[in-house]
Design a protein around this motif. Sequence first.
Motif, short mmCIF file in Angstrom:
data_model
loop_
_atom_site.label_atom_id
_atom_site.label_comp_id
_atom_site.label_asym_id
_atom_site.label_seq_id
_atom_site.Cartn_x
_atom_site.Cartn_y
_atom_site.Cartn_z
N GLY A 54 -1.90 -3.13 7.71
CA GLY A 54 -2.51 -3.25 6.40
C GLY A 54 -2.25 -4.66 5.88
N GLY A 99 -3.91 1.60 4.49
CA GLY A 99 -4.27 0.67 3.41
C GLY A 99 -3.60 1.07 2.11
N PRO A 126 -6.97 -3.58 0.00
CA PRO A 126 -6.36 -3.70 1.33
C PRO A 126 -7.40 -3.73 2.45
N VAL A 128 -7.49 -3.24 6.75
CA VAL A 128 -6.68 -2.64 7.81
C VAL A 128 -7.20 -3.10 9.15
#
Length: 173
Positions: A54, A99, A126, A128
């Motif tokens: 992440g 995330g 976020p 990933v």
Amino acid sequence: MSDMGLPGNLLGFDPVLVKALFEGVTSGLTMCGLKARCVGISRIPLREAGDVTGLIGVHGAASGFVAVNMAERVALKTVGALLQDQFDALCPQVIDGVGEITNIITGGIKKVLAGSPWAFSHVTVPSVIVGRQYEITYIRGLEYLCALFEHEMPETILLQERIMTASVSLIRT
């Protein structure tokens, strides 16, 4: 700082960043009902060893990234604990969960860094990364710190399946 459960010799490490990284991870995992032991800290970026990463951009008095890298088993167990579910393989729900865990850890780091020269006020959504054999490169002048955690997973024999890293890479703006 070793009384916080950190490895012994932390000479040369920024104590504010060490504390933020350690507390961000431990409080994030506590929200999931999990524990992990910090087994190492590094100022040298290494290739991410886990299967899922992440990544969140941060900006404020300092700008940069927070990255959380996990072995697949750690991701399955951590996301499963967060969602109170069980997962046997990486799937979209687990990837989204990584995330969210990165977001939770970043929030913990942000809280500890508030009021310090490393404070940040804004975070990105976020991202990933799924897979291995990639490398993140960093610009000169960036303060980089990575903590290696070993999850308490008695059912897992291999060490690399219990590993999670969290890193901050910041530059004062």
